[in-house]
Design a protein around this motif. Sequence first.
Motif, PDB file in Angstrom:
ATOM      1  N   SER A 177      -8.986  33.710 -28.915  1.00  0.00           N
ATOM      2  CA  SER A 177      -7.645  33.559 -28.360  1.00  0.00           C
ATOM      3  C   SER A 177      -6.952  32.341 -28.965  1.00  0.00           C
ATOM      4  N   GLN A 207      -8.423  37.605 -28.703  1.00  0.00           N
ATOM      5  CA  GLN A 207      -6.981  37.807 -28.609  1.00  0.00           C
ATOM      6  C   GLN A 207      -6.653  39.049 -27.792  1.00  0.00           C
ATOM      7  N   GLN A 248      -8.759  28.522 -19.212  1.00  0.00           N
ATOM      8  CA  GLN A 248      -9.183  29.854 -18.804  1.00  0.00           C
ATOM      9  C   GLN A 248      -9.220  30.834 -19.977  1.00  0.00           C
ATOM     10  N   GLU A 249      -8.642  30.447 -21.102  1.00  0.00           N
ATOM     11  CA  GLU A 249      -8.634  31.302 -22.291  1.00  0.00           C
ATOM     12  C   GLU A 249      -9.853  31.056 -23.186  1.00  0.00           C
ATOM     13  N   ASP A 267      -5.113  26.365 -22.735  1.00  0.00           N
ATOM     14  CA  ASP A 267      -5.467  26.911 -21.426  1.00  0.00           C
ATOM     15  C   ASP A 267      -6.988  27.038 -21.308  1.00  0.00           C
ATOM     16  N   ARG A 309      -5.257  39.936 -20.254  1.00  0.00           N
ATOM     17  CA  ARG A 309      -5.193  38.983 -19.145  1.00  0.00           C
ATOM     18  C   ARG A 309      -3.734  38.662 -18.815  1.00  0.00           C
ATOM     19  N   ASP A 354      -8.488  40.269 -25.305  1.00  0.00           N
ATOM     20  CA  ASP A 354      -8.716  39.888 -23.909  1.00  0.00           C
ATOM     21  C   ASP A 354      -7.550  39.063 -23.374  1.00  0.00           C
ATOM     22  N   SER A 355      -7.040  38.167 -24.205  1.00  0.00           N
ATOM     23  CA  SER A 355      -5.930  37.312 -23.810  1.00  0.00           C
ATOM     24  C   SER A 355      -4.677  38.141 -23.525  1.00  0.00           C
ATOM     25  N   ASP A 377      -4.586  30.732 -27.514  1.00  0.00           N
ATOM     26  CA  ASP A 377      -4.226  29.828 -26.425  1.00  0.00           C
ATOM     27  C   ASP A 377      -5.417  29.070 -25.865  1.00  0.00           C
ATOM     28  N   ALA A 378      -6.591  29.216 -26.459  1.00  0.00           N
ATOM     29  CA  ALA A 378      -7.804  28.584 -25.920  1.00  0.00           C
ATOM     30  C   ALA A 378      -7.703  27.060 -25.913  1.00  0.00           C
ATOM     31  N   LEU A 393     -12.294  33.845 -24.716  1.00  0.00           N
ATOM     32  CA  LEU A 393     -11.641  35.150 -24.761  1.00  0.00           C
ATOM     33  C   LEU A 393     -11.217  35.487 -26.189  1.00  0.00           C
TER      34      LEU A 393
END
Length: 84
Positions: free
Chosen positions: A40, A54, A48-49, A46, A60, A56-57, A42-43, A52
């Motif tokens: 991801s 991309q 919570q990322e 965030d 989500r 999955d992101s 955004d990891a 994950l």
Amino acid sequence: MRATFKTGVILGGLAVVGTIAYQQYQQRKTEAEDLAHRPSVDAKQDPQEVGLTQLDSIQRADWQANGFPQTHAELERLEQEEDQ
């Protein structure tokens, strides 16, 4: 001779269109598979990322936008609120 020429042009055109469509399909398929393996983007921002992909992101974000519960505990809490 004209009929065979026209037939050849039509069949050649169809072959070109079919080839282009198949190449575009393969490209979209490859891009979708890449999303399932790349981490991801955004990891870093965030927590919570983290962990994950991309894909999955994206899913989500979809769930959050539509208000779906994120965890089993949250789902159970919502079910209990409905029962009361």
